[in-house]
Design an enzyme around this catalytic site. Structure first.
Site, PDB file in Angstrom:
ATOM      1  N   THR A  36      41.563  49.641  45.539  1.00  0.00           N
ATOM      2  CA  THR A  36      42.785  50.390  45.214  1.00  0.00           C
ATOM      3  C   THR A  36      42.468  51.459  44.171  1.00  0.00           C
ATOM      4  O   THR A  36      42.942  52.602  44.274  1.00  0.00           O
ATOM      5  CB  THR A  36      43.883  49.431  44.695  1.00  0.00           C
ATOM      6  N   GLU A 108      37.074  46.154  32.180  1.00  0.00           N
ATOM      7  CA  GLU A 108      38.483  46.479  32.455  1.00  0.00           C
ATOM      8  C   GLU A 108      39.341  46.130  31.237  1.00  0.00           C
ATOM      9  O   GLU A 108      40.194  46.900  30.806  1.00  0.00           O
ATOM     10  CB  GLU A 108      38.963  45.712  33.691  1.00  0.00           C
ATOM     11  N   LYS A 126      49.800  40.984  46.540  1.00  0.00           N
ATOM     12  CA  LYS A 126      49.250  40.520  45.253  1.00  0.00           C
ATOM     13  C   LYS A 126      50.312  39.861  44.353  1.00  0.00           C
ATOM     14  O   LYS A 126      49.970  39.256  43.342  1.00  0.00           O
ATOM     15  CB  LYS A 126      48.620  41.698  44.492  1.00  0.00           C
TER      16      LYS A 126
HETATM   17  C1  5RP Z   1      37.916  44.431  39.933  1.00  0.00           C
HETATM   18  C2  5RP Z   1      39.360  44.133  39.877  1.00  0.00           C
HETATM   19  C3  5RP Z   1      40.231  44.714  40.929  1.00  0.00           C
HETATM   20  O1  5RP Z   1      41.264  45.409  40.317  1.00  0.00           O
HETATM   21  C4  5RP Z   1      40.793  43.618  41.781  1.00  0.00           C
HETATM   22  O2  5RP Z   1      39.722  42.830  42.279  1.00  0.00           O
HETATM   23  C5  5RP Z   1      41.599  44.193  42.952  1.00  0.00           C
HETATM   24  O3  5RP Z   1      40.736  44.820  43.840  1.00  0.00           O
HETATM   25  P1  5RP Z   1      41.240  45.616  45.115  1.00  0.00           P
HETATM   26  O4  5RP Z   1      41.958  46.820  44.630  1.00  0.00           O
HETATM   27  O5  5RP Z   1      39.967  45.940  45.862  1.00  0.00           O
HETATM   28  O6  5RP Z   1      42.133  44.693  45.925  1.00  0.00           O
HETATM   29  O7  5RP Z   1      39.851  43.438  39.010  1.00  0.00           O
HETATM   30  O8  5RP Z   1      37.190  43.722  38.955  1.00  0.00           O
END
Ligand code: 5RP
Length: 227
Positions: A36, A108, A126
């Site tokens: 994303t 992050e 989610k």
């Molecule tokens: C990476 C993260 C991502 O934000 C989380 O895994 C969501 O990923 P995606 O956008 O591919 O569903 O925390 O460490």
């Protein structure tokens, strides 16, 4: 019916519209990691003349930003950021999150902590009532992997070492299944206090300020249930 990829792209575009008014020409934007966040980077690139650059939460995102002509700053050279934009693996109504599916959880958390506002971008899959169905990523100092794993087993959980994966900080990750996280703030502190844990993927003590969530009916804004 939009696919999950299309929903991620939609919310990424909505996030660009959300952040542009927050950006002064000298602003540095915080950028996360994952599929994303990748869509967000791609959409943001069309507006790269509107801000000064970015700080990113992973080498992967930094490479993508750089390839699209967005200058990436070292966090040590940046004093403030108006906004940090990133995805999540799970989010609840209090805007507590589980993150780290991509293994970038520590950076992050660090980058988000410097930003004035955390904008979480997710598709509707989610959103959960209670965090913990997605295995909780926990970054661990290498020598502490088994000690930390035993701590989680004592709690009744099932830690699994992420095979063949080392974070940008040079550490392994345990993915901990079987947790029902009733009190995310308290549980984040508890895990952070385990000797050997670098960071856990719970973002609850400091969660998102706003979530943009794409659904089949468009992108919705979620604010904290308590605010
Ligand atoms: C990476 C993260 C991502 O934000 C989380 O895994 C969501 O990923 P995606 O956008 O591919 O569903 O925390 O460490």
């Amino acid at each position: 019916m939009l696919s999950q990829q299309q929903l991620k792209q939609e919310v990424a575009r909505a996030a660009v519209e959300y952040v542009l008014p927050l950006l002064q020409p000298n602003a540095i934007i915080g950028v996360g990691t994952g599929s994303t966040a990748n869509f967000f980077i791609d959409a943001l690139a069309a507006h790269k003349g509107r801000f000064r650059g970015a700080v990113s939460s992973s080498d992967r995102s930094s490479a993508r930003l750089t390839a699209l002509g967005i200058h990436v700053f070292d966090l040590n050279d940046v004093q403030s950021m108006p906004v940090y934009v990133d995805g999540a693996d799970e989010i609840d109504a209090g805007l507590h999150m589980v993150k780290g599916g991509g293994g970038a959880l520590t950076r992050e958390k660090i980058v988000a902590s410097v930003a004035e506002q955390f904008v979480c971008i997710v598709d509707e899959s989610k959103l959960v009532k209670q965090l913990g169905r997605f295995p909780l990523p926990v970054e661990v100092i290498p020598m502490a992997v088994n000690a930390v794993a035993r701590e989680f087993i004592r709690l009744g959980a099932r830690p699994v070492l992420r095979e063949g994966f080392i974070t940008d900080n040079g550490c392994p990750v345990l993915d901990v299944a079987g947790l029902a996280i009733a009190d995310p703030v308290q549980f984040e502190s508890r895990v952070n206090n385990m000797p050997g844990v670098v960071t856990c993927g719970l973002f609850a003590i400091s969660g998102a300020d706003i979530a943009l969530m794409s659904t089949q009916d468009g992108v919705k804004q979620l604010r904290r249930a308590s605010s």
